[in-house]
Motif scaffolding. Structure first.
Motif, short mmCIF file in Angstrom:
data_model
loop_
_atom_site.label_atom_id
_atom_site.label_comp_id
_atom_site.label_asym_id
_atom_site.label_seq_id
_atom_site.Cartn_x
_atom_site.Cartn_y
_atom_site.Cartn_z
N PRO A 87 0.82 -1.22 0.00
CA PRO A 87 0.00 0.00 0.00
C PRO A 87 0.85 1.26 0.00
N HIS A 88 0.44 2.23 -0.81
CA HIS A 88 1.18 3.50 -0.89
C HIS A 88 1.07 4.29 0.42
N ASP A 89 -0.05 4.12 1.12
CA ASP A 89 -0.22 4.92 2.33
C ASP A 89 0.70 4.48 3.46
N LYS A 90 1.35 3.32 3.33
CA LYS A 90 2.28 2.86 4.35
C LYS A 90 3.72 3.31 4.09
N LEU A 91 3.96 3.95 2.97
CA LEU A 91 5.31 4.41 2.64
C LEU A 91 5.62 5.71 3.37
N THR A 92 6.82 5.83 3.83
CA THR A 92 7.29 7.07 4.45
C THR A 92 7.74 8.04 3.36
N PRO A 93 7.85 9.32 3.66
CA PRO A 93 8.35 10.27 2.64
C PRO A 93 9.74 9.91 2.13
N GLU A 94 10.59 9.40 2.99
CA GLU A 94 11.92 9.01 2.53
C GLU A 94 11.83 7.85 1.54
N GLN A 95 10.95 6.88 1.81
CA GLN A 95 10.81 5.75 0.89
C GLN A 95 10.22 6.21 -0.44
N ARG A 96 9.28 7.14 -0.42
CA ARG A 96 8.69 7.63 -1.66
C ARG A 96 9.73 8.35 -2.52
N ARG A 97 10.60 9.10 -1.87
CA ARG A 97 11.64 9.78 -2.63
C ARG A 97 12.66 8.78 -3.19
N ALA A 98 13.01 7.78 -2.37
CA ALA A 98 13.98 6.80 -2.84
C ALA A 98 13.42 5.97 -4.00
N LEU A 99 12.12 5.71 -3.99
CA LEU A 99 11.48 4.95 -5.07
C LEU A 99 11.07 5.83 -6.25
N ARG A 100 11.33 7.17 -6.15
CA ARG A 100 11.04 8.13 -7.21
C ARG A 100 9.55 8.17 -7.56
N LEU A 101 8.73 8.01 -6.54
CA LEU A 101 7.29 8.08 -6.78
C LEU A 101 6.82 9.52 -6.95
#
Length: 752
Positions: A87-101
């Motif tokens: 789920p996208h809502d479980k990602l942290t901001p750092e993880q979203r940036r690292a995954l380039r979302l």
């Protein structure tokens, strides 16, 4: 391993069953690393990407048993790794940036994470476990189902050696009890070894293993790594690999490649995309059959192996390759007929498995013949412990005459034998052969193979696998649906949370959107309670009787001898008398426990043993000597144990691994009475003086007889001359002049 669209994490355990770990089967600490060897990842994919298929893997772990013996045992594992949406809502901001979302091309990407379901057992049912886990994975991504995932599967036993489980209308799995073999059980697939490396590659790998090299296996198929690694560890029987052994090595443990000691590791071939292996490691590609040997190891060629055993092994493996091709064609035909229903498809499946097992046994027997041939006669170079001082030093040189063993081999092969005897596994083999160990039965079997193997005769069977006595197959129908008057239908998401609930008055259906979190109330039975509270220690058990240490090979040998001697009345009578002696000795431990004077009883038993040897009965039953050895150890009679060993060797009986282990235990673990030793020394001195005195008297007597023999001719001549004069003078018809002049008449003749 952090790439632009993925994040790597240390794998961990999310759920397990039993929910409370059992002391008899502790959960390995690094289990999660082996279920996901390349690590746990979060990956960002385009929505149009196809989800990869599940990947099967198998592995072998060595764990410490939960009993008080703290012995090391193998645990076999099978795992299926797969990807599930995250789920996208479980990602942290750092993880979203690292995954380039947050970038333009990644806003519509979906995030997936890899998971694995694993099954652990002490039995290597890899194929069945793999099919069962794949069925669970398919069940977790479909629905609705009338039965939950938590339904269990029974295990085969001696009364029901074959079990066929119908999981649903289309899928079924089978469990077959392993064949009873004197060689330790393993998860080896010898067919896979020969198929991937061919006969020449198998001989090369055998040389690497026997000389303990740094061996790295790599493949893109994790299950092949474990199957071939287990096969390599088994083809060196009776030796056991003593160095680091990880058939499926996780990426986090790849630092073992830099270890200064030999190892046998299996790695995913994707490792070479990230790192380069050390220069002194032998790399074997199981997908192509290529073998890379470092420059410093170029001397390790198959010409080092003894030529005749190697030639016999190569010919046997080439014959197996032809049979494997025929089996492959039969397997393809079996897969076509398996689509049909009925008992014929079930019987065909068991027949195909039996053919595969027979082919594995044939390959294993070929390698067993090789090791038995190169080690033939090794037991005559074992050095028994005959004094208390000798027991203080238990290294290989004091237990085995290495130099004499190497000299007894062909001079052209001394280099190979020098490499062999300097390995850790050879030292461990001599140690296990000299003392009591859990491998005594298999070592005794190898001794029998080494005795009867002939270098040129390949018709002698060495490995006869005993099949199950019962051909009964237990068929289990699919599990019955869960029914209740007020039940619910549950849809479980990938995160394990309940999504939808629907009430039904007749049955419960289960629909999953990913592998769920296990529910304890849905398992077929509750977890067993411990037999004793944790604070209560289990009672100490008495040591096993020597009769229980009789191996199956010894029983079969005695049965063959009895059936052969039954044809001749005299031999049959001797066989029965020898059986009576064996029965008496097998009951001796129970009789000794009731006697007050144990040493006197053992002396009586030793006298009976020597009397039995004087009768020259049929083939000696080694159990009689084994009982004496064990009782000498129990009742502290090491000197008597040495006497029993001397009697065995005097009559040409070589003790096998079990008897020899009991002898060394009796000699080492008991105190030698110094007073008895001094009295024995004094007795030996007196016996020596008496022997010298007797020898001197016999020599003086022989000298006297020789002197009398030399004086006999002179005396005979003197007696003959004097006798002639007497005869003339005593002749009645002769009269001398002096007698006539004296007027005396001759004496009258004796009356007739």
């Amino acid at each position: 391993m952090n790439r632009s669209t993925s994040l790597a994490y240390m794998a961990g355990i999310q759920d397990q069953y039993p929910f409370i770990p059992r002391p008899s089967f502790p959960l390995p600490a690094d289990l999660a690393l082996f279920c996901l060897p390349m690590g746990a990842t979060l990956e960002s994919w385009p929505q149009s990407s196809t989800r990869p298929q599940p990947v099967s893997s198998t592995f072998v772990l060595t764990v410490t048993s939960g009993d008080r013996t703290e012995s090391v045992e193998k645990v076999y594992g099978a795992a299926v790794a797969f990807y599930e949406p995250y789920p996208h809502d479980k990602l942290t901001p750092e993880q979203r940036r690292a995954l380039r979302l947050e970038e333009h091309f990644g806003r519509r990407n979906c995030v997936h994470t890899n998971k694995s379901i694993c099954l652990l057992s002490r039995w290597p049912f890899f194929e069945t476990f793999d099919r069962f886990l794949k069925y669970l994975h398919a069940m977790a991504n479909s629905g609705p189902h009338l039965v939950p995932i938590e339904k269990g599967v029974p295990f085969p036993s001696s009364r029901r050696p074959r079990i066929l489980i119908q999981l649903d209308a289309k899928e079924r799995i089978s469990l077959t009890q392993p064949e009873d073999s004197p060689i330790p059980l393993s998860g080896a697939k010898f067919r896979q070894l020969v198929m991937n490396l061919r006969p020449d590659g198998c001989l090369t790998v055998l040389l690497f293993a026997l000389t303990e090299q740094k061996i790295l296996l790599h493949s893109l198929r994790p299950d092949v790594l474990t199957a071939v690694s287990e096969a390599i560890s088994m083809i060196i029987f009776p030796f056991h690999w003593q160095c680091p052994y990880i058939p499926l090595c996780p990426l986090g443990l790849s630092d073992l490649l830099n270890a200064p000691i030999p190892f046998l590791l299996g790695l995913d071939s994707r490792f070479f995309d990230l790192y380069d292996p050390p220069a002194d490691v032998i790399c074997i590609d199981l997908d192509t059959g290529a073998i890379y040997v470092p420059e410093e190891k170029k001397y390790l060629v198959t010409k080092l192996l003894p030529p005749r055993p190697a030639r016999t092994l190569r010919a046997a493996l080439e014959g197996v390759c032809e049979k494997m091709h025929r089996l492959e064609r039969s397997l393809q035909q079996h897969l076509k007929t398996q689509r049909g229903e009925g008992d014929s498809a079930i019987d065909s499946e068991f027949k195909m498995k039996r053919k595969e097992q027979q082919l594995d046994v044939e390959i294993q027997e070929a390698f067993l013949r090789f090791t038995a041939t190169i080690l033939k006669g090794y037991s005559s170079f074992l050095l028994p412990i005959v004094s208390s001082r000798a027991g203080a030093n238990c290294d290989t040189a004091s237990l085995f005459d290495i130099e004499a063993f190497v000299r007894s081999r062909d001079r052209r092969h001394h280099r190979f034998y020098q490499l062999l005897v300097n390995t850790q596994m050879f030292s461990r083999f001599i140690e296990e052969r000299s003392f009591v160990s859990d491998k005594d039965a298999s070592l005794a079997f190898f001794d029998e193979c080494a005795d009867k193997v002939q270098e040129e005769d390949t018709t002698i069977r060495l490995l006869e696998v005993e099949t199950a006595h019962s051909e009964h197959t237990l068929f289990l129908p699919p599990p019955e649906p869960v029914s209740d008057t007020t039940t619910t239908t549950t849809t479980t998401t990938a995160s394990g949370a309940d999504a939808d609930t629907v009430t039904n008055s007749n049955a419960v259906t289960f629909t999953y959107m990913g592998f769920p979190k296990l529910r304890q109330d849905l398992f077929p039975c509750e977890e067993p309670l411990p037999a004793l509270p944790p604070q209560v220690k289990p009672p100490q058990t008495t040591p096993a009787s020597p009769l229980a240490r009789r191996t199956k090979q010894e029983v079969k040998t005695d049965q063959r001898v009895a059936s052969r001697h039954a044809q001749t009345p005299i031999l049959w009578a001797k066989c029965l008398l020898h059986t009576c002696y064996s029965l008496w000795f097998t009951q001796l431990p129970a009789f000794a426990s009731t006697q007050h004077s144990k040493p006197r009883l053992l002396q009586l038993a030793f006298k009976i043993l020597t009397n039995m040897q004087k009768l020259h009965l049929s083939q000696a039953d080694e159990v009689c000597y084994r009982v004496m050895m064990q009782l000498c150890g129990v009742y502290s009679q090491p000197i008597l144990a040495v006497k029993v060993l001397c009697e065995m060797r005097q009559h040409g009986i070589t003790p096998n691994a079990i008897t020899y282990g009991y002898y060394n235990r009796a000699v080492m673990e008991n105190k030698w009475m110094q007073s008895n030793l001094l009295w024995n020394k004094l007795r030996n001195v007196l016996i020596g003086v008496a022997a010298f005195k007797k020898c001197g008297l016999e020599r003086a007597h022989r000298r006297k007889l020789k002197t009398l023999a030399l004086d006999t001719p002179d005396k005979a001549l003197t007696d003959a001359d004097s006798g002639s004069h007497v005869s003339l003078e005593s002749n009645p018809g002769y009269s001398s002049v002096s007698d006539a002049s004296d007027g005396q008449s001759p004496p009258a003749p004796p009356p007739l």
